[in-house]
Design a protein around this motif. Structure first.
Motif, short mmCIF file in Angstrom:
data_model
loop_
_atom_site.label_atom_id
_atom_site.label_comp_id
_atom_site.label_asym_id
_atom_site.label_seq_id
_atom_site.Cartn_x
_atom_site.Cartn_y
_atom_site.Cartn_z
N ARG A 29 0.84 -1.20 0.00
CA ARG A 29 0.00 0.00 0.00
C ARG A 29 0.87 1.25 0.00
NH1 ARG A 29 -5.36 -0.94 1.95
NH2 ARG A 29 -6.14 -2.61 0.61
N LYS A 33 1.44 4.25 -3.17
CA LYS A 33 1.34 5.71 -3.15
C LYS A 33 2.30 6.34 -4.14
CE LYS A 33 -0.10 5.82 1.71
NZ LYS A 33 0.27 6.23 3.10
N TRP A 37 -1.96 4.38 -11.03
CA TRP A 37 -3.17 3.55 -11.06
C TRP A 37 -3.79 3.55 -12.45
CZ3 TRP A 37 -5.35 0.40 -7.42
CH2 TRP A 37 -4.84 0.49 -6.12
N HIS A 127 -14.20 3.51 -8.29
CA HIS A 127 -14.75 3.25 -6.96
C HIS A 127 -14.50 1.79 -6.61
CE1 HIS A 127 -16.91 7.16 -6.76
NE2 HIS A 127 -16.88 7.03 -8.09
N GLY A 128 -13.58 1.57 -5.66
CA GLY A 128 -13.22 0.21 -5.28
C GLY A 128 -14.33 -0.50 -4.53
N ASP A 130 -13.89 -2.08 -2.06
CA ASP A 130 -13.55 -1.94 -0.65
C ASP A 130 -13.80 -0.54 -0.12
OD1 ASP A 130 -11.54 -0.52 -1.88
OD2 ASP A 130 -9.88 -1.68 -1.03
N ARG A 132 -12.62 2.35 -1.41
CA ARG A 132 -11.64 3.36 -1.82
C ARG A 132 -12.10 4.11 -3.07
NH1 ARG A 132 -5.87 0.57 -2.36
NH2 ARG A 132 -7.03 -1.40 -2.43
N ILE A 134 -10.38 6.01 -6.11
CA ILE A 134 -9.03 6.01 -6.68
C ILE A 134 -8.99 6.84 -7.95
CG2 ILE A 134 -7.21 4.53 -7.63
CD1 ILE A 134 -8.53 2.21 -6.00
#
Length: 324
Positions: A29, A33, A37, A127-128, A130, A132, A134
């Protein structure tokens, strides 16, 4: 007593493993950063293939939704074998594309850009699953390349389904992909297949002779071969097809095996056609169909070494490991 000791040892090992997994996830993770992506909606949903075939160093990935777009098989390719690849196009506010958001290192994503040079890039928000949100980019079909949607090959849909299932996309989205119609050869294509002369009735061309016809000598026409049939080629095709038989290369493609990393350059040993799965042989045959589809592509001979192996029924050919 021994049983109690073993339970304690097992518990300690499990705790250490969980700690290591947590540290690795945190490390990835943190690395993500610094990465870039993107959103995979076609073959790029398969993270394993991304790493093995397209050499992306994946730092993180998550199932995600791209809102306001719809999936469309509108990227035209080879009408007799891979009629279309997946693209996305603007849809309504309620439309959405499910896929895999993945983060790669800067260097490997630059290599991916070169691989996907036929697409434009656009920044978007994913839109993850989970939770997130992104920011990254998507590959979009170039405006001049957008065509009406046509059925893709069953092989290509299988690639998408493999990636979707591996990633854990929602079942209703997988069901919709499964229900997509796929390409089948036309009556005209099948008639051209049937009209091909027997392989052994054609002049023999050795692998060495075929290798001279790679387009480097203006006095020698470009030639390519599939399933032993040698064509004088006028149509635009991959340079990796020039001056060789593509049977093994396309067999690798069918199985999702990296082609360039396992390329036999058209040399023996070749697979024995009668030993191949029906679906695999059909896929390679459709590449031969593609060459037959152009009237100015002439069948001029057969690959001598290929026919000899088919007649013998024996070969030392071994299929490389199929990625899982």
């Amino acid at each position: 007593m021994n049983c109690t000791r073993k339970i304690k040892q097992h518990t300690a090992l499990l705790w250490k493993f969980n700690q290591f997994t947590c540290m690795l996830r945190t490390h990835n993770r943190n690395m993500a950063k610094e990465g870039i992506w993107s959103f995979g909606f076609g073959s790029n949903m398969d993270v394993i293939a991304l790493e093995n075939k397209k050499h992306v160093k994946v730092l993180d990935h998550v199932c995600a939704i791209l809102k306001g777009y719809r999936l469309s098989f509108n990227v035209r390719a080879f009408e007799c074998v891979e009629p279309a690849y997946a693209g996305i196009e603007r849809g309504s506010e309620t439309d959405e594309v499910h896929g895999v958001a993945f983060c790669g290192t800067k260097e490997s994503m630059e290599e991916l850009d070169r691989t996907e040079a036929g697409y434009d890039k656009k920044e978007e928000t994913f839109h993850g699953y989970d939770g997130r949100v992104i920011k990254g980019f998507v590959y979009l079909t170039k405006p001049g390349s957008v065509k009406p949607e046509v059925p893709p090959s069953s092989r290509y849909v299988g690639v998408l389904l493999k990636g979707a299932r591996q990633a854990g996309l929602k079942q209703e989205y997988i069901d919709a992909l499964t229900a997509r119609p796929t390409y089948t050869p036309t009556a005209e294509t099948l008639a051209k297949r049937a009209a091909l002369p027997p392989l052994d009735s054609l002049p023999a061309v050795t692998v060495a002779e075929l290798a001279k016809h790679d387009g480097s000598d203006p006095d020698l026409p470009i030639q390519a071969a599939a399933l032993g049939y040698v064509f004088e080629v006028k149509m635009k095709v991959f340079k990796s097809h020039y001056a060789r038989d593509i049977t093994t290369r396309m067999l690798n493609q069918f199985h999702g095996i990296p082609m360039d990393d396992n390329d036999d350059k058209g040399h023996p040993p070749y697979p024995i056609e009668s030993d191949l799965p029906k679906e695999a042989l059909e896929y390679i045959t459709r590449w031969r169909d593609q060459y037959l589809s152009r009237a100015d592509n002439k069948v001029i001979g057969h690959v001598k070494e290929y026919l000899e192996q088919q007649k013998s029924g024996k070969s030392e050919f071994k299929l490389p490991a199929i990625p899982t």
